[in-house]
Design an enzyme around this catalytic site. Sequence first.
Site, PDB file in Angstrom:
ATOM      1  N   ASP A   4       0.865  -1.188   0.000  1.00  0.00           N
ATOM      2  CA  ASP A   4       0.000   0.000   0.000  1.00  0.00           C
ATOM      3  C   ASP A   4       0.894   1.229   0.000  1.00  0.00           C
ATOM      4  O   ASP A   4       1.739   1.400   0.877  1.00  0.00           O
ATOM      5  CB  ASP A   4      -0.906  -0.027   1.244  1.00  0.00           C
ATOM      6  CG  ASP A   4      -1.932   1.096   1.231  1.00  0.00           C
ATOM      7  OD1 ASP A   4      -1.873   1.967   0.338  1.00  0.00           O
ATOM      8  OD2 ASP A   4      -2.787   1.113   2.138  1.00  0.00           O
TER       9      ASP A   4
ATOM     10  N   ASP B  59      -3.677   2.563  -5.464  1.00  0.00           N
ATOM     11  CA  ASP B  59      -2.390   2.562  -4.754  1.00  0.00           C
ATOM     12  C   ASP B  59      -2.176   1.337  -3.864  1.00  0.00           C
ATOM     13  O   ASP B  59      -1.394   1.371  -2.941  1.00  0.00           O
ATOM     14  CB  ASP B  59      -2.231   3.855  -3.946  1.00  0.00           C
ATOM     15  CG  ASP B  59      -3.063   3.849  -2.682  1.00  0.00           C
ATOM     16  OD1 ASP B  59      -4.155   3.246  -2.698  1.00  0.00           O
ATOM     17  OD2 ASP B  59      -2.617   4.432  -1.686  1.00  0.00           O
ATOM     18  N   GLU B  60      -2.893   0.257  -4.168  1.00  0.00           N
ATOM     19  CA  GLU B  60      -2.716  -0.967  -3.390  1.00  0.00           C
ATOM     20  C   GLU B  60      -2.601  -2.162  -4.331  1.00  0.00           C
ATOM     21  O   GLU B  60      -3.334  -2.241  -5.311  1.00  0.00           O
ATOM     22  CB  GLU B  60      -3.909  -1.208  -2.468  1.00  0.00           C
ATOM     23  CG  GLU B  60      -4.058  -0.202  -1.363  1.00  0.00           C
ATOM     24  CD  GLU B  60      -5.459  -0.266  -0.762  1.00  0.00           C
ATOM     25  OE1 GLU B  60      -5.590  -0.751   0.367  1.00  0.00           O
ATOM     26  OE2 GLU B  60      -6.403   0.126  -1.457  1.00  0.00           O
TER      27      GLU B  60
END
Length: 349
Positions: free
Chosen positions: A8, A106-107
Site C-alpha cells: 500500500d 495505490d494498493e
Amino acid sequence: MALILYIDMDSFFASCEIARHPELKGKPLIVGSSPIKTKERGVVQACNYEARKYGIRSAMPTTMAYKLCSDVAYLEADNSYYERVSSEIEALLKAHNLRMEMDSIDEAAIELETDGRDSALELAKRIKNDIKNRFNLPCTVGIARGKIIAKMACDSAKPDGLIFLDRTDVKAFLQNLSVGKIPGVGNKTENKLGMLGIKTVGDLAKTDPTVLFGALGSFGKELFLIANGNDQSRVLDETPAISIGREKTLDKNANSVDEMSGTILELADAVMEEAKKRNVAFKNIGVKTRYSDFTDRIKSRSLNNYSESKEVLITTAKKLFSELVGKKPVRKIGVRVSMLSQRKGQKSL
Ligand SMILES: [Mg+2]
C-alpha cells in the site's frame, strides 16, 4: 493458505506531489482546493503524514483543516498523473511474474509461490527499494497468510513499514484490534457487532459462529474465520498473457449503465480487435469500475461455452456493470476477457 504480500503506497496522492515538488518535503500538504483561494466548499482529497499530525484527515472539509492548521500547502488533485504513476508501479510489480492484482489505485497484492519467511522479506525489501528508487515514493508492505490479513498487517505498519506475520504471530496480532480494522467492516457492521458485545477481533474469534451468521449472514461466518487467522482470500489472477483488457476514463462521471454505454462499446471493440488479432475465443468476461473516490470493484462471469461474439461481450459486460453502478459516481471503467482458447487455423481468405 497462501502467503500474500500486500503493498500500500503511503498517502499516495500527497507523496506523488512531493516527488515532483521536493521543496514541500517535510511540510504539511493537502491535495485539494485551498479554502482561501476558492469560495467552493472543498474536501481534503489526500494529505501527508505531516498534515495528519495536526488531526487533518482525508474527506475532511478544507475549512475544518484550515482551522486545525493554517500553514499547510494546498495542491489541486492531478488524477491523470496519479493514474500514470499507478500503472507504472503496476508494471514494475508485474515484472516479478507472480500472481498479482491491483486492489485500488495505490494498493496491490502479490501471491508468493514459496513459503519461506526469508524469501518473502527479501522480495518485499526489493519492491520497497525499487519503488523508492524509481518513483521516490514510500510504501508499506504486509506479509501474511490470506489477502485480508496481509492488508490488515500492512495497515498496522504504516508509514514506510514492513511486517511479516506468520501462523504463530497472527492470533496475538488480531487479538486487540478493533473489528472496524477488518476490511469490509464499516460503521453499520461495527455497530451490529457492538450490540452483541463484540468490540475487538479477539472477541469476534471467541463468538459462536452461528450467532455471527444470524446477525450478518455468510459475511458473519467469513469474519469468524478471519478472526481466527483462517483467511482463505487469495489474489485473483489477471496476468495480461491470459487475458485481454482495456480501460478508459469516462469523459464525465457516470451513475448508470446508460451513461457509459458508448464507452462500453468502444472498449468491447478494442478487446474484440485484439482477440481477432490473437485468434482467440474467450470463456470469461470481467468488468472493472473505478469510483470517484478511487476505489475499484471488479466483477466477472464465466460463459457456458467459448465465444467470439461481440454481442455476448457487450450484453454480459452491461449486466455486470449494472451490479456495480449507482452507489457512487464511476470515473473509469474496464472490460476484459479471459480463459482464452486458440481458435483452430482458419484464416479468412
Ligand atoms: Mg495508500
